[in-house]
Scaffold this motif. Structure first.
Motif, PDB file in Angstrom:
ATOM      1  N   LEU A   1       0.821  -1.206   0.000  1.00  0.00           N
ATOM      2  CA  LEU A   1       0.000   0.000   0.000  1.00  0.00           C
ATOM      3  C   LEU A   1       0.857   1.258   0.000  1.00  0.00           C
ATOM      4  O   LEU A   1       1.969   1.261   0.525  1.00  0.00           O
ATOM      5  CB  LEU A   1      -0.923   0.005   1.224  1.00  0.00           C
TER       6      LEU A   1
ATOM      7  N   ARG B   1      -3.520   2.898  -0.340  1.00  0.00           N
ATOM      8  CA  ARG B   1      -4.044   2.371  -1.604  1.00  0.00           C
ATOM      9  C   ARG B   1      -3.058   1.384  -2.203  1.00  0.00           C
ATOM     10  O   ARG B   1      -1.850   1.543  -2.019  1.00  0.00           O
ATOM     11  CB  ARG B   1      -4.257   3.528  -2.590  1.00  0.00           C
TER      12      ARG B   1
ATOM     13  N   LEU C   1      -7.254   7.064  -8.232  1.00  0.00           N
ATOM     14  CA  LEU C   1      -6.978   6.833  -6.807  1.00  0.00           C
ATOM     15  C   LEU C   1      -7.892   7.763  -6.021  1.00  0.00           C
ATOM     16  O   LEU C   1      -8.108   8.885  -6.430  1.00  0.00           O
ATOM     17  CB  LEU C   1      -5.520   7.165  -6.482  1.00  0.00           C
TER      18      LEU C   1
END
Ligand code: MN
Length: 161
Positions: free
Chosen positions: A27, A32, A154
């Motif tokens: 991540l 993310r 994102l």
């Protein structure tokens, strides 16, 4: 090194070359996945050459890691099309385009939503580990509208719950 001929197979595969999916459990600074739907095939890795040639492929909607490092890349887009973040710029890239990525230059490739993107990447065999952007560096990049749009898939840390 041994003489080798590896016949190409359908779908951008080659005899004796393993297809390595990247695990999506790493991540970024904001939690993310740092890449999505990408595989790596190492086509050439001969110590005598001092470099490797890899084939990376992103499925539609996939993306590579946004990263920078001391080592450079020489990239040739091999199939499909998409976008490339290179330094402060976002550009459309498609099959046969060449992309030179100098040392310490932020870079990321993204396939379009409806088509895969594959590229060949030449790199030093001995190389440093990539750096990922910190949350601050990511926020700075997103002050540029073109980069913000590129990074839009994102979640925006300022507005995500
Ligand atoms: Mn890289």
């Amino acid at each position: 090194m041994d003489p080798i001929i590896r016949p190409a197979n359908p779908d951008f595969r080659w005899d004796g070359v393993g297809v390595h999916p990247y695990k999506e459990d790493q991540l970024d600074a904001e939690g993310r996945p740092i890449f999505r739907a990408i595989t790596r095939q190492t086509l050439f890795s001969e110590p005598v050459l001092g470099c490797e040639l890899r084939y990376f492929e992103m499925a539609a909607g996939g993306y590579s890691t946004l990263e920078r490092h001391e080592h450079a890349h020489a990239v040739m887009i091999f199939r499909g099309h998409g976008k490339c973040l290179l330094g402060g710029e976002v550009r459309d890239v498609g099959a046969n385009d060449l992309v030179t990525i100098p040392a310490w230059t932020w870079h990321q490739f993204r396939a379009e939503a409806d088509v895969p993107l594959g590229f060949l990447c030449m790199v030093n065999a001995q190389r440093d580990k990539p750096q990922l952007p910190t949350a601050d560096e990511l926020a700075t990049m997103q002050t540029d509208p073109a980069l913000a749009a590129f990074l839009a898939p994102l979640p925006n840390p300022a507005t995500s719950p």
